[in-house]
Design a protein around this motif. Structure first.
Motif, PDB file in Angstrom:
ATOM      1  N   ALA A  38       0.815  -1.211   0.000  1.00 28.74           N
ATOM      2  CA  ALA A  38       0.000   0.000   0.000  1.00 28.74           C
ATOM      3  C   ALA A  38       0.850   1.263   0.000  1.00 28.74           C
ATOM      4  O   ALA A  38       0.644   2.152  -0.843  1.00 28.74           O
ATOM      5  N   LEU A  39       1.795   1.375   0.911  1.00 31.10           N
ATOM      6  CA  LEU A  39       2.564   2.620   1.021  1.00 31.10           C
ATOM      7  C   LEU A  39       3.373   2.931  -0.236  1.00 31.10           C
ATOM      8  O   LEU A  39       3.310   4.065  -0.726  1.00 31.10           O
ATOM      9  N   PRO A  40       4.108   1.979  -0.807  1.00 29.27           N
ATOM     10  CA  PRO A  40       4.826   2.309  -2.044  1.00 29.27           C
ATOM     11  C   PRO A  40       3.897   2.717  -3.193  1.00 29.27           C
ATOM     12  O   PRO A  40       4.233   3.601  -3.980  1.00 29.27           O
ATOM     13  N   THR A  41       2.726   2.108  -3.247  1.00 31.92           N
ATOM     14  CA  THR A  41       1.771   2.467  -4.295  1.00 31.92           C
ATOM     15  C   THR A  41       1.233   3.873  -4.064  1.00 31.92           C
ATOM     16  O   THR A  41       1.116   4.672  -4.999  1.00 31.92           O
ATOM     17  N   LEU A  42       0.927   4.195  -2.816  1.00 33.94           N
ATOM     18  CA  LEU A  42       0.470   5.548  -2.492  1.00 33.94           C
ATOM     19  C   LEU A  42       1.571   6.567  -2.810  1.00 33.94           C
ATOM     20  O   LEU A  42       1.293   7.651  -3.328  1.00 33.94           O
ATOM     21  N   ALA A  43       2.810   6.214  -2.506  1.00 40.74           N
ATOM     22  CA  ALA A  43       3.932   7.124  -2.771  1.00 40.74           C
ATOM     23  C   ALA A  43       4.080   7.375  -4.273  1.00 40.74           C
ATOM     24  O   ALA A  43       4.337   8.515  -4.692  1.00 40.74           O
ATOM     25  N   ARG A  44       3.926   6.346  -5.082  1.00 37.96           N
ATOM     26  CA  ARG A  44       3.993   6.540  -6.538  1.00 37.96           C
ATOM     27  C   ARG A  44       2.867   7.448  -7.021  1.00 37.96           C
ATOM     28  O   ARG A  44       3.042   8.242  -7.949  1.00 37.96           O
ATOM     29  N   ALA A  45       1.721   7.347  -6.385  1.00 36.15           N
ATOM     30  CA  ALA A  45       0.569   8.151  -6.800  1.00 36.15           C
ATOM     31  C   ALA A  45       0.762   9.634  -6.513  1.00 36.15           C
ATOM     32  O   ALA A  45       0.058  10.470  -7.080  1.00 36.15           O
ATOM     33  N   VAL A  46       1.728   9.984  -5.686  1.00 40.49           N
ATOM     34  CA  VAL A  46       2.003  11.400  -5.406  1.00 40.49           C
ATOM     35  C   VAL A  46       2.517  12.102  -6.665  1.00 40.49           C
ATOM     36  O   VAL A  46       2.442  13.326  -6.773  1.00 40.49           O
ATOM     37  N   SER A  47       2.985  11.346  -7.641  1.00 41.37           N
ATOM     38  CA  SER A  47       3.427  11.949  -8.903  1.00 41.37           C
ATOM     39  C   SER A  47       2.411  11.697 -10.026  1.00 41.37           C
ATOM     40  O   SER A  47       2.733  11.839 -11.199  1.00 41.37           O
ATOM     41  N   ASP A  48       1.198  11.351  -9.669  1.00 39.79           N
ATOM     42  CA  ASP A  48       0.129  11.121 -10.646  1.00 39.79           C
ATOM     43  C   ASP A  48      -0.111  12.389 -11.464  1.00 39.79           C
ATOM     44  O   ASP A  48       0.035  13.503 -10.954  1.00 39.79           O
ATOM     45  N   PRO A  49      -0.503  12.249 -12.728  1.00 40.44           N
ATOM     46  CA  PRO A  49      -0.775  13.443 -13.540  1.00 40.44           C
ATOM     47  C   PRO A  49      -1.983  14.258 -13.061  1.00 40.44           C
ATOM     48  O   PRO A  49      -2.081  15.447 -13.356  1.00 40.44           O
ATOM     49  N   ASP A  50      -2.861  13.640 -12.295  1.00 41.40           N
ATOM     50  CA  ASP A  50      -4.069  14.322 -11.830  1.00 41.40           C
ATOM     51  C   ASP A  50      -3.836  14.924 -10.434  1.00 41.40           C
ATOM     52  O   ASP A  50      -3.440  14.222  -9.507  1.00 41.40           O
ATOM     53  N   GLU A  51      -4.104  16.195 -10.295  1.00 40.72           N
ATOM     54  CA  GLU A  51      -3.890  16.905  -9.024  1.00 40.72           C
ATOM     55  C   GLU A  51      -4.695  16.301  -7.878  1.00 40.72           C
ATOM     56  O   GLU A  51      -4.195  16.168  -6.758  1.00 40.72           O
ATOM     57  N   ALA A  52      -5.932  15.924  -8.124  1.00 39.54           N
ATOM     58  CA  ALA A  52      -6.767  15.352  -7.066  1.00 39.54           C
ATOM     59  C   ALA A  52      -6.191  14.026  -6.573  1.00 39.54           C
ATOM     60  O   ALA A  52      -6.195  13.754  -5.365  1.00 39.54           O
ATOM     61  N   VAL A  53      -5.660  13.229  -7.474  1.00 40.30           N
ATOM     62  CA  VAL A  53      -5.056  11.954  -7.096  1.00 40.30           C
ATOM     63  C   VAL A  53      -3.788  12.210  -6.288  1.00 40.30           C
ATOM     64  O   VAL A  53      -3.563  11.562  -5.256  1.00 40.30           O
ATOM     65  N   ARG A  54      -2.968  13.158  -6.728  1.00 34.85           N
ATOM     66  CA  ARG A  54      -1.725  13.487  -5.994  1.00 34.85           C
ATOM     67  C   ARG A  54      -2.039  13.950  -4.577  1.00 34.85           C
ATOM     68  O   ARG A  54      -1.422  13.502  -3.609  1.00 34.85           O
ATOM     69  N   THR A  55      -2.989  14.854  -4.458  1.00 38.89           N
ATOM     70  CA  THR A  55      -3.349  15.397  -3.148  1.00 38.89           C
ATOM     71  C   THR A  55      -3.914  14.312  -2.236  1.00 38.89           C
ATOM     72  O   THR A  55      -3.555  14.220  -1.060  1.00 38.89           O
ATOM     73  N   ALA A  56      -4.785  13.487  -2.787  1.00 40.78           N
ATOM     74  CA  ALA A  56      -5.366  12.402  -1.989  1.00 40.78           C
ATOM     75  C   ALA A  56      -4.291  11.418  -1.546  1.00 40.78           C
ATOM     76  O   ALA A  56      -4.287  10.971  -0.390  1.00 40.78           O
ATOM     77  N   ALA A  57      -3.362  11.083  -2.430  1.00 35.97           N
ATOM     78  CA  ALA A  57      -2.293  10.139  -2.078  1.00 35.97           C
ATOM     79  C   ALA A  57      -1.471  10.671  -0.906  1.00 35.97           C
ATOM     80  O   ALA A  57      -1.165   9.924   0.034  1.00 35.97           O
ATOM     81  N   LEU A  58      -1.125  11.949  -0.945  1.00 33.09           N
ATOM     82  CA  LEU A  58      -0.391  12.540   0.184  1.00 33.09           C
ATOM     83  C   LEU A  58      -1.216  12.472   1.460  1.00 33.09           C
ATOM     84  O   LEU A  58      -0.691  12.167   2.535  1.00 33.09           O
ATOM     85  N   GLY A  59      -2.495  12.750   1.362  1.00 32.00           N
ATOM     86  CA  GLY A  59      -3.372  12.678   2.530  1.00 32.00           C
ATOM     87  C   GLY A  59      -3.473  11.269   3.094  1.00 32.00           C
ATOM     88  O   GLY A  59      -3.454  11.079   4.309  1.00 32.00           O
ATOM     89  N   PHE A  60      -3.539  10.287   2.213  1.00 35.03           N
ATOM     90  CA  PHE A  60      -3.599   8.896   2.671  1.00 35.03           C
ATOM     91  C   PHE A  60      -2.304   8.504   3.372  1.00 35.03           C
ATOM     92  O   PHE A  60      -2.328   7.813   4.389  1.00 35.03           O
ATOM     93  N   ILE A  61      -1.187   8.944   2.839  1.00 33.44           N
ATOM     94  CA  ILE A  61       0.109   8.654   3.480  1.00 33.44           C
ATOM     95  C   ILE A  61       0.175   9.348   4.834  1.00 33.44           C
ATOM     96  O   ILE A  61       0.613   8.766   5.825  1.00 33.44           O
ATOM     97  N   ALA A  62      -0.274  10.601   4.886  1.00 26.90           N
ATOM     98  CA  ALA A  62      -0.223  11.372   6.130  1.00 26.90           C
ATOM     99  C   ALA A  62      -1.045  10.734   7.240  1.00 26.90           C
ATOM    100  O   ALA A  62      -0.684  10.820   8.416  1.00 26.90           O
ATOM    101  N   SER A  63      -2.134  10.078   6.871  1.00 24.06           N
ATOM    102  CA  SER A  63      -2.997   9.485   7.901  1.00 24.06           C
ATOM    103  C   SER A  63      -2.503   8.117   8.358  1.00 24.06           C
ATOM    104  O   SER A  63      -3.015   7.580   9.331  1.00 24.06           O
ATOM    105  N   ARG A  64      -1.518   7.569   7.685  1.00 19.84           N
ATOM    106  CA  ARG A  64      -0.971   6.258   8.070  1.00 19.84           C
ATOM    107  C   ARG A  64      -0.005   6.439   9.236  1.00 19.84           C
ATOM    108  O   ARG A  64       0.787   7.351   9.275  1.00 19.84           O
TER     109      ARG A  64
END
Length: 185
Positions: A38-64
């Motif tokens: 989960a964490l490596p996948t969330l970390a990769r999503a921080v560079s997603d082309p979509d801003e909403a996906v990037r922001t959500a990925a950071l938020g998901f990591i922050a809550s872990r």
């Protein structure tokens, strides 16, 4: 057990979907799983082309909770595209966040240390304040210097004694100089 593996495989596939909404839903579900993937996948999503996906990925990591999530967020502090959001994410309380920040201070340089001490101060919790004070005793001079600066900015009365001790007794001349200047203000 087989159902969980199939679900994980399905989520992992969905995180690479062409559709941003699908990626976002998959990341949201993946964030809830205790999987080591989960964490490596969330970390990769921080560079997603979509801003909403990037922001959500950071938020998901922050809550872990845990040191890996904190280390991951600290790693993003050097990424100009997400550094500011990563700094904010570090101030979201999570299990092990304070300990992870303090541990990272042990090896932080003059650029990273102030960001870490700022995160401790912005957590605004007793354990974070204690960790900030503890940072003044670490072997790492940049951490002690950053802790002194942050403590002075926070402005607690207990910080004055710590600054005095650093100004008089710190083994690093630069830390003594910074602490003396902070006391003179």
């Amino acid at each position: 057990m087989a159902g969980r593996i199939e679900s994980l495989d399905l989520l992992m596939t969905a995180t690479a979907s062409e559709d941003a909404a699908t990626r976002l839903v998959a990341l949201s579900a993946l964030a809830e799983l205790p999987s080591p993937q989960a964490l490596p996948t969330l970390a990769r999503a921080v560079s997603d082309p979509d801003e909403a996906v990037r922001t959500a990925a950071l938020g998901f990591i922050a809550s872990r909770g845990g040191p890996d999530a904190t280390r991951t967020l600290i790693g993003f502090l050097s990424d100009g595209h997400v550094a500011q959001k990563a700094a904010s994410a570090l101030t979201i309380p999570a299990d092990g966040r304070v300990e992870g920040l303090l541990h990272a201070l042990e090896g932080a340089d003059d650029e990273l240390a102030p960001q870490l001490t700022s995160a401790l101060a912005r957590l605004n919790r007793a354990d974070a304040s204690a960790a900030l004070e503890q940072a003044t005793t670490l072997k790492n001079a940049p951490a002690r210097k950053a802790a002194a600066t942050t403590l002075a900015a926070v402005g607690k009365r207990s910080s004055i004694e710590l600054l005095r001790a650093l100004a008089q007794n710190d083994p690093a001349p630069e830390v003594r100089r910074v602490a003396s200047l902070l006391l003179a203000q």
